[in-house]
Design a protein around this motif. Structure first.
Motif, PDB file in Angstrom:
ATOM      1  N   THR A  62       0.851  -1.184   0.000  1.00 25.25           N
ATOM      2  CA  THR A  62       0.000   0.000   0.000  1.00 25.25           C
ATOM      3  C   THR A  62       0.885   1.231   0.000  1.00 25.25           C
ATOM      4  OG1 THR A  62      -1.660  -1.223   1.249  1.00 25.25           O
ATOM      5  CG2 THR A  62      -1.865   1.172   1.220  1.00 25.25           C
ATOM      6  N   ASN A  63       0.678   2.118  -0.982  1.00 23.05           N
ATOM      7  CA  ASN A  63       1.500   3.318  -1.053  1.00 23.05           C
ATOM      8  C   ASN A  63       0.970   4.387  -0.099  1.00 23.05           C
ATOM      9  OD1 ASN A  63      -0.655   4.598  -2.334  1.00 23.05           O
ATOM     10  ND2 ASN A  63       0.328   4.680  -4.335  1.00 23.05           N
ATOM     11  N   PHE A  64       1.602   5.540  -0.099  1.00 21.28           N
ATOM     12  CA  PHE A  64       1.251   6.591   0.859  1.00 21.28           C
ATOM     13  C   PHE A  64      -0.154   7.146   0.645  1.00 21.28           C
ATOM     14  CE2 PHE A  64       2.944   8.865  -2.722  1.00 21.28           C
ATOM     15  CZ  PHE A  64       2.246  10.051  -2.765  1.00 21.28           C
ATOM     16  N   LYS A  65      -0.726   6.934  -0.541  1.00 21.33           N
ATOM     17  CA  LYS A  65      -2.093   7.385  -0.805  1.00 21.33           C
ATOM     18  C   LYS A  65      -3.132   6.332  -0.430  1.00 21.33           C
ATOM     19  CE  LYS A  65      -0.794   9.245  -5.124  1.00 21.33           C
ATOM     20  NZ  LYS A  65      -1.198   9.548  -6.497  1.00 21.33           N
ATOM     21  N   GLY A  66      -2.661   5.165  -0.045  1.00 18.20           N
ATOM     22  CA  GLY A  66      -3.578   4.082   0.313  1.00 18.20           C
ATOM     23  C   GLY A  66      -3.901   3.152  -0.841  1.00 18.20           C
ATOM     24  N   ASP A  67      -3.251   3.363  -1.995  1.00 19.98           N
ATOM     25  CA  ASP A  67      -3.480   2.505  -3.155  1.00 19.98           C
ATOM     26  C   ASP A  67      -2.587   1.268  -3.080  1.00 19.98           C
ATOM     27  OD1 ASP A  67      -5.196   4.455  -4.236  1.00 19.98           O
ATOM     28  OD2 ASP A  67      -3.506   5.472  -5.223  1.00 19.98           O
ATOM     29  N   GLU A  68      -3.134   0.153  -3.538  1.00 18.68           N
ATOM     30  CA  GLU A  68      -2.341  -1.061  -3.608  1.00 18.68           C
ATOM     31  C   GLU A  68      -1.540  -1.032  -4.914  1.00 18.68           C
ATOM     32  OE1 GLU A  68      -3.015  -5.846  -3.383  1.00 18.68           O
ATOM     33  OE2 GLU A  68      -4.438  -4.519  -2.374  1.00 18.68           O
ATOM     34  N   VAL A  69      -0.229  -1.148  -4.785  1.00 21.96           N
ATOM     35  CA  VAL A  69       0.672  -1.079  -5.943  1.00 21.96           C
ATOM     36  C   VAL A  69       1.663  -2.242  -5.884  1.00 21.96           C
ATOM     37  CG1 VAL A  69       0.501   1.439  -6.137  1.00 21.96           C
ATOM     38  CG2 VAL A  69       2.305   0.430  -4.730  1.00 21.96           C
TER      39      VAL A  69
END
Length: 124
Positions: A62-69
């Motif tokens: 999970t990146n800093f924006k909350g997206d799974e990458v």
């Protein structure tokens, strides 16, 4: 003229040292080729480190924006593999021997656009 010493760099890990030893066992490299070989061996070590770090790690984070990458190590692994492939291709390592004992090297790459050479005017 005496060929340059083929002493391995002192900072190579297990994979890089294996690659260095296999490459220099039967071949003598020019100075510029040794430089490329050092880069290739260090890249191989880096790829092993990344593989070790990925062992058991999730493929996504999970990146800093909350997206799974994708795990950034997967991206780096792909970039290091591409870098290693280009470095090894530029060395044009022999692929074997002819019947009379001559080394077989991959064909050198032609110009970007084949026999005509680089970009330019076709006709006016």
């Amino acid at each position: 003229m005496k060929p340059p010493a083929q002493t391995p760099p002192s900072d190579l890990g297990e994979e890089g040292m294996r690659m260095w030893n296999e490459a220099t066992e039967h071949l003598v490299f020019d100075a510029h080729e040794l430089s490329l070989l050092r880069v290739a061996c260090r890249t191989a070590d880096r790829m092993e480190d990344i593989a070790d770090a990925l062992n058991g790690a999730p493929l996504t984070v999970t990146n800093f924006k909350g997206d799974e990458v994708a795990n950034p190590l997967l991206v780096e692994q792909r970039q290091q593999a591409a870098s290693l492939a280009k470095t090894l291709a530029s060395l044009r390592m022999p692929t074997g021997f002819t019947e009379d004992g001559q080394l077989i090297r991959p064909a050198s790459r032609g110009a970007a656009r084949g026999a005509r050479g680089s970009y330019g005017l076709r006709s006016v």
